[in-house]
Motif scaffolding. Structure first.
Motif, PDB file in Angstrom:
ATOM      1  N   PHE A  93       0.821  -1.207   0.000  1.00 19.20           N
ATOM      2  CA  PHE A  93       0.000   0.000   0.000  1.00 19.20           C
ATOM      3  C   PHE A  93       0.857   1.260   0.000  1.00 19.20           C
ATOM      4  O   PHE A  93       0.542   2.241  -0.663  1.00 19.20           O
ATOM      5  CB  PHE A  93      -0.933   0.005   1.220  1.00 19.20           C
ATOM      6  N   PHE A  94       1.969   1.236   0.731  1.00 19.81           N
ATOM      7  CA  PHE A  94       2.835   2.406   0.783  1.00 19.81           C
ATOM      8  C   PHE A  94       3.506   2.669  -0.563  1.00 19.81           C
ATOM      9  O   PHE A  94       3.865   3.801  -0.874  1.00 19.81           O
ATOM     10  CB  PHE A  94       3.906   2.234   1.868  1.00 19.81           C
ATOM     11  N   LEU A 112     -13.188  13.092  -4.848  1.00 21.14           N
ATOM     12  CA  LEU A 112     -14.264  12.249  -5.386  1.00 21.14           C
ATOM     13  C   LEU A 112     -13.971  10.764  -5.163  1.00 21.14           C
ATOM     14  O   LEU A 112     -14.885   9.937  -5.136  1.00 21.14           O
ATOM     15  CB  LEU A 112     -14.518  12.545  -6.861  1.00 21.14           C
ATOM     16  N   THR A 113     -12.676  10.427  -4.964  1.00 15.30           N
ATOM     17  CA  THR A 113     -12.303   9.044  -4.671  1.00 15.30           C
ATOM     18  C   THR A 113     -12.552   8.683  -3.211  1.00 15.30           C
ATOM     19  O   THR A 113     -12.858   7.525  -2.898  1.00 15.30           O
ATOM     20  CB  THR A 113     -10.811   8.816  -5.004  1.00 15.30           C
ATOM     21  N   MET A 114     -12.433   9.654  -2.343  1.00  9.50           N
ATOM     22  CA  MET A 114     -12.502   9.436  -0.898  1.00  9.50           C
ATOM     23  C   MET A 114     -13.712   8.596  -0.486  1.00  9.50           C
ATOM     24  O   MET A 114     -13.588   7.529   0.121  1.00  9.50           O
ATOM     25  CB  MET A 114     -12.534  10.795  -0.192  1.00  9.50           C
ATOM     26  N   GLY A 115     -14.895   9.064  -0.798  1.00 12.21           N
ATOM     27  CA  GLY A 115     -16.104   8.348  -0.394  1.00 12.21           C
ATOM     28  C   GLY A 115     -16.272   7.029  -1.118  1.00 12.21           C
ATOM     29  O   GLY A 115     -16.691   6.030  -0.523  1.00 12.21           O
ATOM     30  N   TYR A 120     -14.378  -0.725  -0.312  1.00 18.74           N
ATOM     31  CA  TYR A 120     -13.687  -1.662   0.571  1.00 18.74           C
ATOM     32  C   TYR A 120     -14.600  -2.164   1.689  1.00 18.74           C
ATOM     33  O   TYR A 120     -14.470  -3.296   2.149  1.00 18.74           O
ATOM     34  CB  TYR A 120     -12.431  -1.013   1.162  1.00 18.74           C
ATOM     35  N   THR A 121     -15.531  -1.323   2.121  1.00 19.19           N
ATOM     36  CA  THR A 121     -16.457  -1.727   3.185  1.00 19.19           C
ATOM     37  C   THR A 121     -17.352  -2.873   2.714  1.00 19.19           C
ATOM     38  O   THR A 121     -17.546  -3.855   3.440  1.00 19.19           O
ATOM     39  CB  THR A 121     -17.326  -0.529   3.619  1.00 19.19           C
ATOM     40  N   TYR A 122     -17.902  -2.754   1.508  1.00 25.81           N
ATOM     41  CA  TYR A 122     -18.852  -3.758   1.017  1.00 25.81           C
ATOM     42  C   TYR A 122     -18.197  -4.913   0.264  1.00 25.81           C
ATOM     43  O   TYR A 122     -18.892  -5.799  -0.221  1.00 25.81           O
ATOM     44  CB  TYR A 122     -19.894  -3.088   0.125  1.00 25.81           C
ATOM     45  N   THR A 123     -16.861  -4.888   0.160  1.00 21.30           N
ATOM     46  CA  THR A 123     -16.180  -6.001  -0.522  1.00 21.30           C
ATOM     47  C   THR A 123     -15.219  -6.705   0.435  1.00 21.30           C
ATOM     48  O   THR A 123     -15.572  -7.710   1.039  1.00 21.30           O
ATOM     49  CB  THR A 123     -15.443  -5.505  -1.782  1.00 21.30           C
ATOM     50  N   THR A 124     -14.025  -6.171   0.616  1.00 23.05           N
ATOM     51  CA  THR A 124     -13.022  -6.892   1.405  1.00 23.05           C
ATOM     52  C   THR A 124     -13.379  -7.007   2.883  1.00 23.05           C
ATOM     53  O   THR A 124     -13.055  -8.008   3.522  1.00 23.05           O
ATOM     54  CB  THR A 124     -11.644  -6.207   1.273  1.00 23.05           C
ATOM     55  N   TYR A 125     -14.038  -5.994   3.456  1.00 22.56           N
ATOM     56  CA  TYR A 125     -14.365  -6.042   4.879  1.00 22.56           C
ATOM     57  C   TYR A 125     -15.646  -6.819   5.161  1.00 22.56           C
ATOM     58  O   TYR A 125     -15.860  -7.300   6.275  1.00 22.56           O
ATOM     59  CB  TYR A 125     -14.494  -4.617   5.437  1.00 22.56           C
ATOM     60  N   ASN A 168      -6.497   6.415  -2.234  1.00 25.22           N
ATOM     61  CA  ASN A 168      -6.730   5.002  -1.952  1.00 25.22           C
ATOM     62  C   ASN A 168      -5.908   4.530  -0.762  1.00 25.22           C
ATOM     63  O   ASN A 168      -6.366   3.734   0.058  1.00 25.22           O
ATOM     64  CB  ASN A 168      -6.406   4.168  -3.188  1.00 25.22           C
ATOM     65  N   ALA A 169      -4.656   5.022  -0.662  1.00 21.21           N
ATOM     66  CA  ALA A 169      -3.809   4.656   0.461  1.00 21.21           C
ATOM     67  C   ALA A 169      -4.348   5.233   1.771  1.00 21.21           C
ATOM     68  O   ALA A 169      -4.341   4.570   2.809  1.00 21.21           O
ATOM     69  CB  ALA A 169      -2.382   5.136   0.219  1.00 21.21           C
ATOM     70  N   LEU A 170      -4.849   6.475   1.706  1.00 22.95           N
ATOM     71  CA  LEU A 170      -5.339   7.135   2.919  1.00 22.95           C
ATOM     72  C   LEU A 170      -6.689   6.609   3.373  1.00 22.95           C
ATOM     73  O   LEU A 170      -6.936   6.453   4.582  1.00 22.95           O
ATOM     74  CB  LEU A 170      -5.447   8.650   2.681  1.00 22.95           C
ATOM     75  N   PHE A 171      -7.569   6.314   2.430  1.00 21.23           N
ATOM     76  CA  PHE A 171      -8.946   5.973   2.788  1.00 21.23           C
ATOM     77  C   PHE A 171      -9.322   4.520   2.484  1.00 21.23           C
ATOM     78  O   PHE A 171      -9.867   3.829   3.341  1.00 21.23           O
ATOM     79  CB  PHE A 171      -9.910   6.939   2.090  1.00 21.23           C
ATOM     80  N   GLY A 172      -9.019   4.041   1.277  1.00 27.07           N
ATOM     81  CA  GLY A 172      -9.369   2.664   0.937  1.00 27.07           C
ATOM     82  C   GLY A 172      -8.529   1.651   1.687  1.00 27.07           C
ATOM     83  O   GLY A 172      -9.041   0.714   2.297  1.00 27.07           O
ATOM     84  N   GLY A 173      -7.207   1.853   1.660  1.00 24.85           N
ATOM     85  CA  GLY A 173      -6.317   0.907   2.309  1.00 24.85           C
ATOM     86  C   GLY A 173      -6.450   0.855   3.810  1.00 24.85           C
ATOM     87  O   GLY A 173      -6.078  -0.140   4.447  1.00 24.85           O
ATOM     88  N   THR A 174      -6.961   1.916   4.406  1.00 26.39           N
ATOM     89  CA  THR A 174      -7.104   1.959   5.869  1.00 26.39           C
ATOM     90  C   THR A 174      -8.514   1.611   6.341  1.00 26.39           C
ATOM     91  O   THR A 174      -8.754   1.555   7.553  1.00 26.39           O
ATOM     92  CB  THR A 174      -6.754   3.365   6.395  1.00 26.39           C
ATOM     93  N   ALA A 175      -9.451   1.370   5.427  1.00 27.82           N
ATOM     94  CA  ALA A 175     -10.855   1.171   5.809  1.00 27.82           C
ATOM     95  C   ALA A 175     -11.028   0.036   6.817  1.00 27.82           C
ATOM     96  O   ALA A 175     -11.716   0.178   7.843  1.00 27.82           O
ATOM     97  CB  ALA A 175     -11.711   0.914   4.563  1.00 27.82           C
TER      98      ALA A 175
END
Length: 437
Positions: A60-61, A242-245, A251-256, A373-380
């Motif tokens: 991710f980094f 626009l990517t943030m949300g 990631y919430t509805y898929t990987t988590y 994606n690193a700040l919001f998706g990867g940390t979800a």
């Protein structure tokens, strides 16, 4: 809407790399439980998994760095060249993991090989999204771009489904001892071979007309540079916002989702896995329909629908999912969330590409997206587990809704991008908006 034909060879070649990327991403995390013990000395099993997870996080980094380097490469050397390079890195990373020596054989050298593989994979993922999004957008005629670019998420989701399917097959055909010994290497061999096939497909792709025009132009030494990107910093900030949300919701509805259904709702792991599999399968099929709809009514209506739906629907949907009692209810609620997310996933690639001029399109998509994606998706998932560990699990639902609200503001004020002209031919046709400058 234009009746132009969809360039299927370009769509397949441009998007199929995402399938391999997300397959590799999935199998690393899902098979870690089997190979963690192979690369670290005997001791605490949890510590081994944590070490393996730390190596996973390295990827991710590297994504923002990959977005910068490969985005710049795509703007300076061409979309086809970048697509070929990213798939080469994919194949190399999968092959390294497949042949990595165990701790018993080579000490910590095997763990070092894992780190190098994850660095390569992070670079590749950081560049693949932008190279693919840019190529699909530029290679497709106006009026069909939304439909064509939606296959980026079709292939991404297919990669997860293939990885999940192979995991189910191996778990049912090999013993746990065999999986721990050598079976975990099989999915990485498959990944390396699949990347080699994609490399062959991409070698035969044609460069896009938009990039060809720019390459022939004089005085374009600033193509793909940070200086050129800063000249379009408003668009870059738009991409992040626009990517943030969208990435948090995705990631919430898929990987988590599988972990949430198992840990909070109390479903059996096998049931939770089946829910995720069928939900993702239907979600994958929705993408082209939503992309085609955006070609008719514009990108903003879909984004706004996602923003409103995610802002207002996340808390009640996630609360209900936490109390669901069986497969049917979990699948219905999961699909409701994924239908909302489709408003973002089906068109986010084309929207970002349409915001930038050809000179900095790949970098403009790659770097801001990778940062967001690193700040919001990867940390979800980590944020979700932090709220759960502190006894305020519902706080995560409000966090997702809040991220969607921020993005919704952007969707409401941004310009429509559907009719942007990307080539001289489109501008000469006189029925498209001027290209970004």
């Amino acid at each position: 809407m234009s009746k132009a034909r969809v360039p299927w060879k370009a769509v397949v070649g441009g998007s199929v790399g995402n399938l391999v990327e997300w397959y590799d991403w999935f199998v690393y995390s899902s098979f870690a439980v089997y190979f963690a013990a192979s690369f670290f000395p005997d001791g605490d099993d949890t510590a081994k998994l944590l070490n393996t997870a730390a190596i996973f996080a390295v990827g991710f980094f590297m994504r923002p760095l990959g977005g910068w380097l490969l985005g710049r490469y795509a703007d300076r050397r061409g979309r086809k060249a970048a697509l070929t390079l990213t798939v080469t890195l994919m194949s190399a990373s999968a092959l390294l993991i497949a042949i990595a020596p165990t701790y018993e054989t080579a000490g910590y050298f095997g763990a070092l090989v894992l780190v190098v593989a994850r660095l390569l994979q992070g670079l590749s993922v950081g560049g693949e999204y932008a190279a693919s999004a840019t190529y699909l957008t530029e290679a497709t005629p106006k009026g069909r771009r939304g439909f064509a670019s939606s296959f980026q998420y079709v292939s991404m989701t297919a990669g997860q489904l293939v990885g999940l399917g192979l995991q189910i097959i191996l778990q049912n055909s090999l013993s746990t001892e065999a999986l721990n010994s050598y079976g975990w290497r099989i999915p990485f061999v498959v990944g390396a071979l699949a990347a080699a096939v994609v490399f062959y497909l991409r070698r035969s792709l044609l460069e896009t007309e938009a990039y060809g025009e720019e390459e022939r132009a004089e005085g374009q030494g600033s193509r793909g540079t940070i200086r050129e990107l800063l000249a379009h910093r408003r668009e870059a900030l738009l991409v992040i916002a626009l990517t943030m949300g969208g990435t948090v919701a995705y990631y919430t509805y898929t990987t988590y989702l599988t972990k949430y259904l198992s840990n909070t709702a109390g479903l059996e792991k096998e049931t939770a896995t089946l829910v995720s599999f069928f939900a993702l399968l239907i979600f994958m099929c929705l993408q082209p329909a939503a992309g085609a709809l955006s070609d008719r009514i514009g990108r903003r209506p879909l984004l706004i629908t996602f923003g409103i739906g995610s802002m207002l629907g996340t808390v009640p949907l996630m609360t209900a999912l936490g109390q669901v009692g069986g497969f049917a209810g979990a699948l219905a609620l999961s699909l409701a969330g994924l239908v909302i997310v489709t408003g973002y996933t089906s068109i986010n690639a084309v929207v970002k590409a349409e915001l930038f001029p050809t000179t900095v399109r790949a970098l403009g998509v790659a770097l801001p997206y990778a940062i967001a994606n690193a700040l919001f998706g990867g940390t979800a998932e980590y944020v979700a587990l932090w709220f759960k560990d502190n006894g305020i699990e519902s706080g995560f639902f409000w966090y997702v809704a809040g991220c969607a609200a921020v993005s919704l503001v952007v969707y409401l004020v941004m310009r429509e991008t559907r009719d942007v002209a990307l080539t001289r031919a489109e501008r000469a046709a006189g029925d498209a908006s001027p290209a970004p400058v």
